[in-house]
Design an enzyme around this catalytic site. Structure first.
Site, PDB file in Angstrom:
ATOM      1  N   SER A 148      73.320  97.198 120.901  1.00 16.55           N
ATOM      2  CA  SER A 148      72.727  96.191 120.028  1.00 16.55           C
ATOM      3  C   SER A 148      71.866  95.187 120.785  1.00 16.55           C
ATOM      4  O   SER A 148      70.824  94.756 120.295  1.00 16.55           O
ATOM      5  CB  SER A 148      73.824  95.450 119.269  1.00 16.55           C
ATOM      6  OG  SER A 148      74.768  94.911 120.182  1.00 16.55           O
ATOM      7  N   LYS A 182      71.847  97.787 132.755  1.00 16.88           N
ATOM      8  CA  LYS A 182      71.755  97.338 131.365  1.00 16.88           C
ATOM      9  C   LYS A 182      70.565  96.393 131.240  1.00 16.88           C
ATOM     10  O   LYS A 182      70.539  95.323 131.850  1.00 16.88           O
ATOM     11  CB  LYS A 182      73.057  96.662 130.931  1.00 16.88           C
ATOM     12  CG  LYS A 182      73.071  96.272 129.456  1.00 16.88           C
ATOM     13  CD  LYS A 182      74.476  96.156 128.889  1.00 16.88           C
ATOM     14  CE  LYS A 182      75.278  95.032 129.499  1.00 16.88           C
ATOM     15  NZ  LYS A 182      76.539  94.800 128.765  1.00 16.88           N
ATOM     16  N   VAL A 210      79.963 104.314 136.438  1.00 21.13           N
ATOM     17  CA  VAL A 210      81.337 104.768 136.243  1.00 21.13           C
ATOM     18  C   VAL A 210      81.297 106.122 135.538  1.00 21.13           C
ATOM     19  O   VAL A 210      80.855 106.219 134.383  1.00 21.13           O
ATOM     20  CB  VAL A 210      82.147 103.762 135.404  1.00 21.13           C
ATOM     21  CG1 VAL A 210      83.534 104.314 135.095  1.00 21.13           C
ATOM     22  CG2 VAL A 210      82.257 102.427 136.129  1.00 21.13           C
ATOM     23  N   ASP A 218      86.106  92.928 122.553  1.00 19.68           N
ATOM     24  CA  ASP A 218      85.267  93.847 121.792  1.00 19.68           C
ATOM     25  C   ASP A 218      85.863  95.254 121.867  1.00 19.68           C
ATOM     26  O   ASP A 218      85.831  95.886 122.920  1.00 19.68           O
ATOM     27  CB  ASP A 218      83.849  93.852 122.361  1.00 19.68           C
ATOM     28  CG  ASP A 218      82.880  94.668 121.506  1.00 19.68           C
ATOM     29  OD1 ASP A 218      83.352  95.402 120.607  1.00 19.68           O
ATOM     30  OD2 ASP A 218      81.669  94.569 121.720  1.00 19.68           O
ATOM     31  N   ASN A 253      82.792 100.977 124.677  1.00 21.48           N
ATOM     32  CA  ASN A 253      83.115 100.124 125.822  1.00 21.48           C
ATOM     33  C   ASN A 253      84.147 100.750 126.752  1.00 21.48           C
ATOM     34  O   ASN A 253      84.567 100.114 127.727  1.00 21.48           O
ATOM     35  CB  ASN A 253      83.621  98.759 125.340  1.00 21.48           C
ATOM     36  CG  ASN A 253      82.513  97.965 124.672  1.00 21.48           C
ATOM     37  OD1 ASN A 253      81.336  98.228 124.873  1.00 21.48           O
ATOM     38  ND2 ASN A 253      82.887  96.997 123.856  1.00 21.48           N
ATOM     39  N   ASP A 291      82.360  97.121 129.492  1.00 21.16           N
ATOM     40  CA  ASP A 291      81.604  96.007 128.910  1.00 21.16           C
ATOM     41  C   ASP A 291      82.485  94.764 128.855  1.00 21.16           C
ATOM     42  O   ASP A 291      83.607  94.819 128.350  1.00 21.16           O
ATOM     43  CB  ASP A 291      81.120  96.379 127.508  1.00 21.16           C
ATOM     44  CG  ASP A 291      80.125  95.378 126.955  1.00 21.16           C
ATOM     45  OD1 ASP A 291      80.518  94.225 126.712  1.00 21.16           O
ATOM     46  OD2 ASP A 291      78.957  95.742 126.762  1.00 21.16           O
TER      47      ASP A 291
END
Length: 440
Positions: free
Chosen positions: A129, A147, A237, A277, A282, A296
């Site tokens: 998002s 990111k 990862v 979250d 995640n 995350d």
């Protein structure tokens, strides 16, 4: 991808106006045939939901984040047609074209940024998002996940949320205005925090330190030399999306959820720092090493000792089936107040007792059993649709409730079976159990 506030405002504004117009026209058409349709029947049509999901996927940012929260947290509680359409919001969708991506990276790394890498994959691994993730390898051999935040997203959070709130009001399903305003204010705060990648980098370092010797998890390492407030660079990862583990054996699926459940309890009672979250994206799972990747930390939150102590007492009262004590603690936690009507208090009490009854009913809690979900859905719907009920818990409690709901939904996806009662009882009494030597 629209990056300026006016362009984003126009996109959501046009979407809202278009849906309103189509809804009125459809209502007039049905009335002319002698029908008396409900507002929800006119609004929540497949066509309207597709338009919403397409526009949010195109815009990304706060608008899509709220849509994803709805699909993640409520997908199993909504009508099947609506839940299926909202599922699209969890999938990877529009991402920045290469020219726009290059512009963002030049701004953050300088015009010669490509000279730092032997490989940089322009097509992202994932498009979320607020940002999209790219895999890259530096000249010195570091395997990275990068990111990159969408341009204009941070500056448009306030206007995006205002427009999405107007969509909620249009739907007729919005809570009372004061409640909606409070939720909107907290959403703005949360999303501004998530858009600050330097803050997330600090969260990663803190969480890694607190995770300590707990085995079976891996957290990415922040790469300081390639991170800014809009680009977060981490070690890559390895692993598959965690919900792909549905194809693993029952023993493996049970192990995954057992470790995540214990980790959540450690976050609450030992770390005082919770990743709130619960989006499946995640987490990752490496079937070769049986390692769970924690990916995350934008939504990580501190939990005060007082809050943790109240929740520990709530667990103890529930496991002891002390209903009077549960009601007392519900008031102290803000789940309802002395002014809440007796009927609403009883319904909330019944919901809490129902959860503990399900946990205590068997030594092994079967997440695949839908009976609890159906009953919780019915009680939640009764409260949500009652115009006289406007009580919402404190925001801190809502974040923790969201975390628990996310784990429950993941357990359903994995069809896991856990000795949940025994696990909870370990954490009711201090000190918190030693985890560094435990292997699941």
């Amino acid at each position: 991808m629209p990056s300026h506030r006016l362009a984003r405002l126009a996109g959501l504004g046009a979407l809202t106006a278009g849906i309103a117009t189509r809804t009125m026209l459809e209502g007039a058409r049905r009335l002319s045939r002698g029908e008396l349709p409900k507002p929800s029947d006119l609004l929540l049509t497949p066509g309207n939901i597709l338009r919403v999901s397409d526009e949010l996927s195109r815009m990304r940012g706060a608008a899509l984040k709220l849509g994803q929260l709805l699909s993640m947290d409520a997908g199993d509680f909504l009508p099947g047609e609506l839940a299926g359409l909202l599922e699209r919001l969890r999938a990877d969708a529009d991402f920045m074209p290469p020219r726009q991506l290059n512009s963002v990276l030049v701004t953050n790394w300088g015009p010669d940024w490509r000279k730092r890498f032997s490989r940089f994959e322009t097509r992202p691994l994932a498009a979320a998002s607020i940002g999209q993730v790219h895999r890259a390898t530096t000249l010195d051999g570091r395997d990275l996940a990068i990111k990159v935040q969408y341009p204009g997203v941070a500056k448009s959070i306030d206007s995006d949320i205002a427009n999405v709130i107007s969509l909620f009001r249009l739907s007729g399903f919005a809570p009372p205005a004061p409640v909606l305003a409070r939720l909107g204010a907290e959403a703005r705060k949360q999303l501004h925090e998530e858009a600050d990648y330097l803050r997330e980098a600090d969260n990663i370092r803190r969480y890694t330190e607190q995770l300590g010797g707990i085995e079976g998890f891996i957290v990415p390492v922040v790469q300081e030399d390639l991170s800014t407030d809009r680009v977060l660079t981490m070690s890559f990862v390895p692993g598959l999306p965690i919900d792909v583990a549905t194809g693993q054996s029952q023993e493996v699926r049970n192990s995954i959820l057992t470790r995540l459940a214990r980790l959540a309890l450690d976050e609450l009672f030992a770390f005082g720092f919770v990743q709130t979250d619960p989006n499946f994206a995640n987490y990752s799972y490496d079937p070769d090493s049986r390692t769970i990747g924690l990916l995350d930390f934008g939504a990580a939150k501190e939990v005060s000792p007082d809050m943790a102590d109240l929740l520990r007492q709530l667990l103890a009262a529930g496991l002891e089936e002390n209903h009077e004590r549960l009601s007392e603690l519900s008031v102290r936690l803000g789940l309802y107040s002395e002014q809440t009507s007796l009927r609403h208090r009883e319904l909330i009490d019944q919901t809490i007792r129902l959860v503990f009854e399900a946990v205590l009913a068997s030594p092994s809690f079967d997440f695949a059993n839908d009976q609890l979900l159906h009953r919780l859905r019915a009680m939640g719907t009764e409260l949500a649709l009652d115009p006289g009920f406007d009580q919402i818990p404190p925001i801190d409690v809502l974040y923790l409730q969201r975390k628990a709901a996310g784990l429950y939904l993941l357990g359903r996806r994995l069809r896991a079976q856990l000795p949940l009662r025994d696990i909870l009882e370990e954490y009711v009494h201090e000190p918190v159990p030693e985890r560094s030597v435990r292997k699941d």
